[in-house]
Design an enzyme around this catalytic site. Structure first.
Site, PDB file in Angstrom:
ATOM      1  CD  GLU A  84      17.876 -11.492  -7.177  1.00  0.00           C
ATOM      2  OE1 GLU A  84      17.380 -12.021  -6.169  1.00  0.00           O
ATOM      3  OE2 GLU A  84      17.343 -10.527  -7.741  1.00  0.00           O
ATOM      4  CD1 TRP A 124       0.430  -6.185  -2.995  1.00  0.00           C
ATOM      5  CD2 TRP A 124       0.283  -6.691  -0.826  1.00  0.00           C
ATOM      6  NE1 TRP A 124       0.883  -7.474  -2.829  1.00  0.00           N
ATOM      7  CE2 TRP A 124       0.802  -7.810  -1.519  1.00  0.00           C
ATOM      8  CE3 TRP A 124       0.096  -6.789   0.550  1.00  0.00           C
ATOM      9  CZ2 TRP A 124       1.145  -8.995  -0.878  1.00  0.00           C
ATOM     10  CZ3 TRP A 124       0.431  -7.972   1.193  1.00  0.00           C
ATOM     11  CH2 TRP A 124       0.958  -9.059   0.478  1.00  0.00           C
ATOM     12  CG  HIS A 169      22.377 -35.530  -3.857  1.00  0.00           C
ATOM     13  ND1 HIS A 169      22.838 -36.764  -3.480  1.00  0.00           N
ATOM     14  CD2 HIS A 169      23.476 -34.805  -4.199  1.00  0.00           C
ATOM     15  CE1 HIS A 169      24.161 -36.786  -3.553  1.00  0.00           C
ATOM     16  NE2 HIS A 169      24.568 -35.603  -3.997  1.00  0.00           N
ATOM     17  CG  ASN A 217       1.638   1.229   4.219  1.00  0.00           C
ATOM     18  OD1 ASN A 217       2.797   1.608   4.251  1.00  0.00           O
ATOM     19  ND2 ASN A 217       1.344  -0.037   4.019  1.00  0.00           N
ATOM     20  CE  LYS A 268      14.720 -10.121  -9.425  1.00  0.00           C
ATOM     21  NZ  LYS A 268      14.710  -9.545  -8.303  1.00  0.00           N
ATOM     22  NE  ARG A 275       4.475   1.994  -0.100  1.00  0.00           N
ATOM     23  CZ  ARG A 275       5.478   1.811   0.741  1.00  0.00           C
ATOM     24  NH1 ARG A 275       6.702   2.052   0.342  1.00  0.00           N
ATOM     25  NH2 ARG A 275       5.268   1.408   1.964  1.00  0.00           N
ATOM     26  CB  CYS A 279      -0.927   0.094   1.192  1.00  0.00           C
ATOM     27  SG  CYS A 279      -2.077  -1.259   1.299  1.00  0.00           S
TER      28      CYS A 279
END
Ligand code: G6P
Length: 626
Positions: free
Chosen positions: A499, A83, A522, A109, A503, A27, A2
């Site tokens: 990372e 959000w 494994h 928020n 993405k 946000r 938010c």
């Protein structure tokens, strides 16, 4: 999580609010809304509220006609981009929320943890709720304190905010307007971030700096529990006890263009392409007289003594910043030979961690506001550890609460998926690691200089990768429909694989995992079939052969294969369908480079699949709730 904004000034508030909200859409974008104190005296609507489900552009469309007719008039207002946490994304659950009579409006928020209890209490008093949100209780609670005959704050909106907040458990940044106070906007924060922008005959509130950059670069960062009352020509600040305080303003160097797309199709692509500059700026800001220097505010003797005494490094962060920490572990152990552990902040804080004053605790956070990271920082501090923050946001809570702050000079990162923040976080971790190594005598002056030279060369090498991005774009256009993608690597490359996989998940929604290459056998190899793409990251020459074996294993089970490598001998040509070359660097600095093709791959897969890479579903850039 938010974004909130607010305006008091000489302009019409609505266009300013909409404009500012657009800068905070990273946000959340489940719904958007504004509320403006109606400046038309005899109107039925004392506060005009317009809100709807979806991104800000839907709100804009909704009010377009009214704006053309000048039908939303008012110079004081608040806005919100959501959000969703409590209550699905819908028109009714969108903020602002009001009291029943529509004379008080708020944006929020954060999360009110005791909202169910408060709601029941208010309902017992006859209040009818319209939404499923936790936020609506605040509007009704305010109304209660503002209107109740025996309330000490009756008729006083400032005091009513003070009384209401005593009842709230949880986190909040709140903007409040009241029809009886048409000259002001009240705001208060606990946990959730909030800044005040100081303009000429206009003042602003916002969850983050980019929202106000078009209007001012002078900002106040509200501290925990502080309140502020904004008027057109001044701002009064108050501490948690309601006493007036003088707050120092910060001048933010970020300019407006850095918060605009500047001709790129998306912020994500723009920010990927900003990495050479961001890497250069981050390093350059810390170099002086041929060595590293960390900040004018850091006392070098104190800093060096902390380095000498360090028994252990503990790195804690969330998301992409956590992955930077994973690479950081390798760099600290390699250059400084200090045992280093890395922890996800949300795990660290709940497991009664063992820490003491000889531990150096490094928090990594782009925003400097992530709730779990902050909680971990506070816990480490309470145990006596020294805190170093790596953050992109001057004045953020993390920066204010740490002993030492190292800034990434990435400029505002708007796209939800973090790119330039990651590589500059790596740059800071490398800088710190070699400084630790040098001060502790693990590397000599010559090696220190050589690593610094290599660090200085990274920015240009990053540019070379970007200049040759067509290969990766082409590969993405062929692979974006794959069912499963695996990234594999060893050592630094294994951390970077995490990372790279994140993405791709974030913006393409493709199922993607990362594995240490040696672990494939494994278990994960059972997943490999002809619908699988395996991308290897290979930057450590000594481990090329081992990785080739892993690549052949998956290839013989039908997987398509790609490698991102600094090899220039063609060793991967036979085993891989596509070879993405990156320049060589020394001293294992490759992590800052090898992730760039992975970022581009994620971006182009996202676009090929018809997604908006800047606004991935279900995600928000700044997670200020736990
Ligand atoms: C969210 C964002 C990620 C970010 C993480 C940590 O999940 O979507 O991109 O890496 O938060 O954020 P921070 O601001 O603490 O680095």
């Amino acid at each position: 999580m938010c974004g909130i904004v607010g305006y008091v000034g000489e302009k019409e508030a609505t266009p300013v609010l909409i404009n500012s909200l657009k800068k905070l859409e990273y946000r959340g974008y489940d719904s958007a809304g504004i509320a403006v104190i109606n400046s038309v005296a005899d109107s039925d609507e004392s506060i005009i509220v317009r809100k709807c489900k979806g991104a800000i552009k839907f709100l804009e469309e909704k009010i377009e006609n009214e704006l053309v007719r000048n039908a939303i008039n008012g110079n004081v207002g608040i806005g919100h981009t959501r959000w969703a946490t409590h209550g699905e994304p819908s028109d009714l659950n969108a903020h602002p929320h009001t009291n029943v009579s529509g004379t008080i409006a708020i944006v929020h928020n954060g999360i009110i943890e005791n909202y169910a209890e408060l709601k029941a209490w208010l309902q017992a008093k006859g209040v009818v709720f319209k939404s499923q949100t936790d936020t609506e209780v605040i509007a009704h609670l305010l109304n209660y304190f503002y209107t109740q005959e025996d309330s000490p704050s009756k008729g006083d909106i400032f005091k009513s905010v003070q009384c209401a907040r005593q009842k709230l458990v949880g986190s909040y940044a709140l903007g409040v307007i009241c029809k009886d106070y048409p000259d002001r906007l009240i705001c208060v924060r606990k946990e959730s971030p909030l800044i005040v922008g100081l303009g000429q005959n206009e003042n602003f509130i916002a969850s983050d700096v980019p929202a106000v950059l078009e209007y001012t670069r002078d900002v106040l960062f509200l501290e925990q529990d502080e309140m502020a009352v904004l008027y057109c020509d001044h701002v009064d600040s108050y501490n948690g006890d309601g006493e007036k305080i003088i707050r120092k303003s910060f001048h933010v160097d970020w300019d407006l263009s850095s918060a605009e797309k500047g001709g790129y199709a998306h912020f994500m692509l723009k920010e990927i392409f900003e990495q050479p500059k961001a890497l250069h700026d981050t390093l350059a800001a810390h170099i002086k007289d041929g060595g590293l220097t960390f900040s004018q505010e850091i006392n070098p003797e104190e800093f060096n003594s902390m380095i000498h005494n360090a028994k252990r490094i503990v790195i804690t962060a969330c998301g992409t910043a956590y992955h930077a920490g994973m690479v950081g572990k390798y760099t600290f152990e390699k250059f400084a030979r200090i045992p280093t552990v890395v922890d996800v902040a949300s795990e660290f804080r709940y497991r009664d961690p063992i820490l003491d004053k000889n531990d150096v605790f490094i928090v990594v956070s782009q925003s400097g506001e992530t709730a779990d990271t902050l909680a971990a920082l506070r816990l480490a501090k309470s145990k006596g550890a020294k805190i170093i923050a790596i953050t992109n946001c001057v004045g953020s809570t993390v920066s204010r609460e740490s002993d030492y702050v190292i800034y990434t000079l990435a400029g505002p990162e708007i796209a939800v998926a973090s790119t330039k923040a990651y590589t500059t976080q790596l740059m800071c971790l490398y800088m710190l690691a070699i400084q630790f190594g040098f001060i502790r005598g693990e590397i000599d002056k010559d090696e220190y200089r050589k690593v610094l030279d290599a660090l200085q060369a990274v920015s240009k090498k990053a540019q070379t990768i970007l200049d040759n991005q067509t290969e990766i774009q082409k590969f993405a256009s062929m692979q974006f429909n794959k069912e499963k993608i695996f990234y594999i690597g060893r050592q630094f490359d294994s951390a970077n694989s995490l990372e790279s996989a994140l993405k791709l998940k974030e913006v393409s929604y493709m199922h993607c995992e990362a594995f240490a290459a040696g672990e494939l056998k494994h278990g994960p190899i059972a997943l490999v079939d002809k619908n699988t793409l395996v991308i290897a990251i290979a930057t450590e020459e000594a481990l090329y052969e081992k990785l080739i074996s892993n690549i052949i294993e998956v290839k013989s089970r039908g997987a398509a294969t790609m490698v991102i490598t600094n090899d220039d001998t063609g060793i991967f040509n036979e085993s891989c369908d596509s070879v993405i070359s990156i320049p060589k660097t020394d001293f294992y600095l490759e992590s800052m480079l090898s992730v760039i093709p992975a970022q581009l791959f994620a971006y182009y897969c996202s676009v090929s699949r018809g997604n908006d890479p800047d606004k991935p579903r279900n995600l928000a850039k700044s997670v200020t709730v736990e």
